[in-house]
Write a protein that holds these residues in place. Structure first.
Motif, PDB file in Angstrom:
ATOM      1  N   THR A  50     -39.041   1.662  -4.644  1.00 37.19           N
ATOM      2  CA  THR A  50     -38.278   1.363  -5.855  1.00 37.19           C
ATOM      3  C   THR A  50     -38.923   2.114  -7.017  1.00 37.19           C
ATOM      4  O   THR A  50     -40.074   2.552  -6.916  1.00 37.19           O
ATOM      5  CB  THR A  50     -38.280  -0.140  -6.158  1.00 37.19           C
ATOM      6  N   TYR A  83     -35.675   2.509 -15.914  1.00 36.61           N
ATOM      7  CA  TYR A  83     -35.611   1.056 -15.834  1.00 36.61           C
ATOM      8  C   TYR A  83     -34.668   0.700 -14.674  1.00 36.61           C
ATOM      9  O   TYR A  83     -33.652   1.351 -14.459  1.00 36.61           O
ATOM     10  CB  TYR A  83     -35.117   0.439 -17.133  1.00 36.61           C
ATOM     11  N   ASP A  84     -35.029  -0.344 -13.915  1.00 34.16           N
ATOM     12  CA  ASP A  84     -34.261  -0.707 -12.719  1.00 34.16           C
ATOM     13  C   ASP A  84     -34.047   0.562 -11.877  1.00 34.16           C
ATOM     14  O   ASP A  84     -35.000   1.241 -11.558  1.00 34.16           O
ATOM     15  CB  ASP A  84     -32.941  -1.364 -13.110  1.00 34.16           C
ATOM     16  N   ASN A  85     -32.791   0.867 -11.541  1.00 32.84           N
ATOM     17  CA  ASN A  85     -32.486   2.098 -10.814  1.00 32.84           C
ATOM     18  C   ASN A  85     -31.728   3.059 -11.719  1.00 32.84           C
ATOM     19  O   ASN A  85     -30.822   3.773 -11.273  1.00 32.84           O
ATOM     20  CB  ASN A  85     -31.675   1.790  -9.553  1.00 32.84           C
TER      21      ASN A  85
END
Length: 246
Positions: A50, A83-85
């Motif tokens: 991730t 941020y996040d994906n």
């Protein structure tokens, strides 16, 4: 049932039990049935990292450089925010020859582009070595542009003007410091590969003395594989991004 048949049945059942015991917990095979294997014996599919696992989350910024082969008349500075994906990229261009352009000062700003993208991380090659790098696919979902001085308002409104992939995209309503979302324009879709997955690679490293974290992307001017993914990291130290904050 005759005594002889009972004995034959008992021997057959005991044979099955002994056969099962010899096979062990991973595999049991009985004549006429398929081989059964336990779940833990199956190879597992690698789970891609991730952005947080890869150390990407946060804001990164390059220095003020003019190393682009596509934008030779400009200095530029790039900011990456993961941020996040998601990845938001902001590139501010400064026209060479204007006072302060070599330092990317606000007074020399020509125009700025912002890109909103989604990212998917893939496999990591050469882990725990100096050549470690991870595959990343970047898909642009939104593009915004803004001219930041009167000269570039005029240039953006000129249908003949072009700088690299940038132009006014046949719009004639550009205004000073007014952002425009050009995502839906057919010309922008082509110029910026909107909604098209673009393969790249990256590496996050840390200097043990300064503890600075550095982000390198792939060398788009170097060797590419058949999918268009760079095979090597950008070796130009001026184009690396340093970590700013979470």
């Amino acid at each position: 049932m005759k005594q002889t048949n009972k004995l034959k049945l008992a021997v057959f059942v005991m044979g099955l039990l002994l056969l099962s015991a010899c096979k062990g917990p991973d595999e049991v095979k009985v004549k006429g049935t398929p081989t059964l294997k336990s779940a833990h014996a199956r190879p597992s599919t690698p789970i891609p990292p991730t952005p947080r696992d890869a150390g990407l989350i946060g804001t990164w910024e390059t220095g003020c450089v003019n190393k682009s082969t596509f934008m030779k008349k400009y200095y530029y500075q790039t900011t990456f925010k993961f941020y996040d994906n998601k990845l938001n990229t902001k590139i501010t261009y400064h026209r060479i020859g204007v006072t302060g352009s070599e330092a990317c000062l606000p007074a020399s700003t020509a125009f700025t582009a912002k890109f909103e993208t989604s990212i998917v991380l893939g496999t990591t090659t050469d882990p725990k070595t100096k050549d470690e790098h991870t595959d990343i696919n970047i898909t642009t979902t939104k593009v915004q542009l803004v001219p930041m001085n009167k000269l570039y308002v005029k240039k953006f409104n000129d249908p003949k003007w072009k700088a690299g992939v940038y132009s006014g995209l046949e719009r004639t309503d550009w205004a000073l410091d007014k952002w425009k979302d050009v995502t839906e324009l057919p010309q922008a879709v082509i110029a910026f590969n909107i909604e098209k997955s673009m393969p790249d690679i990256f590496q996050v490293s840390k200097n043990p003395k300064t503890m600075n974290r550095t982000l390198k992307m792939g060398d788009m001017q170097g060797f590419l594989d058949k999918t268009g993914r760079p095979k090597t990291l950008d070796s130009n130290e001026d184009t690396v991004a340093l970590f700013k904050h979470p």
